[in-house]
Scaffold this motif. Structure first.
Motif, PDB file in Angstrom:
ATOM      1  N   ILE A 178       1.429  -5.652   3.022  1.00  0.00           N
ATOM      2  CA  ILE A 178      -0.011  -5.327   3.600  1.00  0.00           C
ATOM      3  C   ILE A 178       0.008  -7.435   4.165  1.00  0.00           C
ATOM      4  N   ASP A 179      -0.145  -7.498   2.483  1.00  0.00           N
ATOM      5  CA  ASP A 179       0.308  -9.390   2.753  1.00  0.00           C
ATOM      6  C   ASP A 179       1.069  -9.788   1.688  1.00  0.00           C
ATOM      7  N   SER A 182       0.416  -1.296   0.454  1.00  0.00           N
ATOM      8  CA  SER A 182       0.132  -0.278  -0.169  1.00  0.00           C
ATOM      9  C   SER A 182       0.711   0.824   0.033  1.00  0.00           C
ATOM     10  N   SER A 190      -3.860   1.039  -3.282  1.00  0.00           N
ATOM     11  CA  SER A 190      -2.462  -1.144  -3.110  1.00  0.00           C
ATOM     12  C   SER A 190      -1.276  -1.419  -4.695  1.00  0.00           C
TER      13      SER A 190
END
Length: 449
Positions: free
Chosen positions: A129-130, A94, A180
Motif C-alpha cells: 500500500i505504502d 495488506s 495490515s
C-alpha cells in the motif's frame, strides 16, 4: 634387565580410550556453550521485560517526543512520548485473504526474541500500500509514508502476528476485517520486533503474565543443562578399534578395487555398454562348383587336395570380425501363483472420537517444551519452530483440544484457557476460550553431535 609385564588395557585400548574421551569432551563443551548462550538470552530478556521500555539510542535519531517531532523525525509526537526504535525503508502491506496459508495469526502475549537477520520469503497474497519510515514509541506504531502518516495505538490492537522466518509483522486491529502489517528490512526486523513486543506487553498491562512465563522457561531450561559425560575406560574398547583408521581405509580401497577388476574380467563390455562377442571361425559361403578335370595325385602322397573356387584359387575359412552383440535380459519367470495380492485397506484420518494409530514412543533427547505437555511429537510453546498445520491424529491425547478441533483448517494455537485449537490464522480461533495466547510450534530435530 627387568622386563615389563603385559597389562590388559595397554596399547590400542589406551589409545581408543584417550580418543573417545577427547571426542566426548568436545561434544560436551559444544552443548554447554549453546546452553549458556540460551540461558543468558532468557535472563537478559527477563531483566528487559521487568524494566520499563528504554528509549532508543542517539544513533537511531530517537529520543523524547515533542510537538514538532523528535530530533528531526518526520512525525508529530506527544510531549512525553518516547521513541523506542526506528526502521527505514519499511513497506506497508495488506493481506488480501485473512486466512491465506502461512499468514501469522494474532498473539496477545508474544515472547520477545532477537531473531537477527530474517531472510525468509513472505507468504503469498500481500499487497503493498505504502512505504516509508516506521517509528516505534511506548504508545503506538507509526509509519511516515509517501501517501501520509498512519498509526496503530497499542490499546487498539488485538494481537501481533510475527512470521517465523520472513521479516513480516501483522498488526491486528480490533473491529477491522482487513489486516495490515509492516514488511521490515531483514537486518532490522529482529531489533524492531524485540522492542515492539516489550512495548506492546507493557502498554496492555500484561507484564506480570510475561514475567511468569519467562520464569517457567528459565526453570525448564535449567533442568535441561547438559551433564558431563562419563570417562571411557580402556576395558570398554571395542574390537574394531584394534585396527587403525588408516589400515581400515586402505583395506576398504583395495577391496573396492578388487571387486571392480573382477567385474570387468567377468563381464567385458565395450565403451557404450554392449558386450563384446568372442571371435568365431566359420567357413565362408561355398562357391559354385565348376567341373574340373581330374588330376591324379602324386604317387606316395596321402594328403587330400585343397578345395578350390571356380578360378582355381584355394578356398580358406574366413574369420569374422568382432561383432557387438547387445545383451538382452532373459524374461522373468512367471510368479508361482497368479492370484493378485489383496489390496490393503485405505487408512482414514483419525478424527474426534476415533481410536487413531498407536501412539509413537519418543526417542532421543526431548526438545524444550516451555510449559507444553510432554508429547512424542515435538510440539512446544517455545518460539522458533515451525507452525503445525497437520497435527498428529493423537495430539488430543496429550493436549486439551477444543470441541470443534478437527473441523477447523489452520494451524495449532494455544488459547487463553489452556486448550488448543486448529483454527490458527482465522477470526474464529479460540473464540469461546478467551482468545489466542500464542502459536504451538513443531520443534526442529536436535543436532547430532
Amino acid at each position: 634387565m627387568v622386563s615389563r609385564a603385559w597389562v590388559p588395557g595397554t596399547g590400542w585400548r589406551r589409545r581408543w580410550a584417550r580418543a573417545e574421551n577427547r571426542r566426548r569432551l568436545r561434544a560436551y563443551q559444544a552443548a554447554m556453550a549453546q546452553w549458556c548462550r540460551r540461558d543468558a538470552d532468557l535472563r537478559r530478556l527477563r531483566a528487559a521485560a521487568e524494566a520499563d521500555p528504554a528509549p532508543a539510542g542517539a544513533d537511531s535519531g530517537a529520543g523524547t517526543g515533542t510537538g514538532d517531532g523528535a530530533r528531526g523525525l518526520p512525525i508529530r509526537l506527544d510531549p512525553d512520548e518516547a521513541v523506542l526504535a526506528v526502521a527505514p525503508a519499511v513497506r506497508l502491506v495488506s493481506v488480501r485473504a485473512r486466512h491465506a496459508p502461512g499468514t501469522p495469526g494474532p498473539v496477545r502475549l508474544p515472547v520477545p526474541r532477537a531473531d537477527g537477520v530474517l531472510t525468509g520469503r513472505p507468504p503469498y497474497g500481500l499487497r503493498t500500500i505504502d512505504g516509508g519510515l516506521a517509528v516505534l514509541t511506548d504508545r503506538r506504531v507509526l509509519l511516515a509514508g509517501r501517501i501520509g502518516e498512519r498509526e496503530w495505538p497499542y490499546r487498539d490492537l488485538a494481537g501481533l502476528g510475527h512470521h517465523p522466518s520472513a521479516p513480516l509483522t501483522l498488526l491486528y486491529k480490533r473491529g477491522r476485517r482487513t489486516v495490515s502489517g509492516l514488511l521490515l528490512p531483514p537486518a532490522a526486523a529482529g531489533r524492531f520486533r524485540y522492542a515492539l513486543d516489550l512495548a506492546y506487553v507493557a502498554a496492555n498491562g500484561r507484564r506480570p503474565a510475561l514475567l511468569a512465563r519467562l520464569d517457567g522457561m528459565i526453570e525448564e531450561h535449567a533442568a535441561a543443562r547438559p551433564e558431563r559425560p562419563a570417562t571411557a575406560s580402556a576395558a570398554a574398547a571395542p574390537r574394531w578399534a584394534l585396527v587403525p583408521d588408516g589400515a581400515l581405509a586402505v583395506g576398504g580401497s583395495l577391496a573396492v578395487t578388487a571387486l571392480a577388476v573382477a567385474a570387468v574380467l567377468l563381464h567385458p563390455s565395450g565403451p557404450d555398454g554392449d558386450r563384446l562377442a568372442v571371435p568365431v571361425l566359420r567357413p565362408s559361403a561355398p562357391a559354385p562348383v565348376v567341373p574340373q578335370p581330374e588330376i591324379p595325385a602324386p604317387t606316395g602322397s596321402s594328403a587330400p587336395p585343397e578345395p578350390t573356387s571356380g578360378t582355381g584359387v584355394p578356398v580358406r575359412p574366413a574369420v569374422e570380425p568382432l561383432a557387438r552383440v547387445r545383451s538382452t535380459p532373459a524374461p522373468a519367470s512367471p510368479p508361482a501363483s497368479t492370484r493378485p495380492p489383496t489390496p490393503a485397506a485405505p487408512s482414514t484420518p483419525a478424527g474426534p472420537g476415533s481410536a487413531g494409530p498407536a501412539t509413537p514412543t519418543p526417542t532421543g533427547t526431548p526438545a524444550p517444551l516451555c510449559g507444553a505437555p510432554a508429547n512424542p511429537y515435538g510440539y512446544t510453546y517455545c518460539p522458533g519452530g515451525t507452525y503445525v498445520t497437520s497435527p498428529d491424529p493423537g495430539v488430543c491425547t496429550y493436549f486439551g483440544c477444543v470441541d470443534d478441533f478437527w473441523t477447523a483448517a489452520g494451524y495449532l494455537v494455544l488459547c487463553e484457557d489452556g486448550a488448543i485449537s486448529l483454527a490458527g490464522g482465522t477470526s474464529t480461533a479460540c473464540a469461546a476460550h478467551g482468545g489466542v495466547r500464542q502459536p504451538v510450534y513443531a520443534a526442529a530435530p536436535p543436532a547430532v553431535g
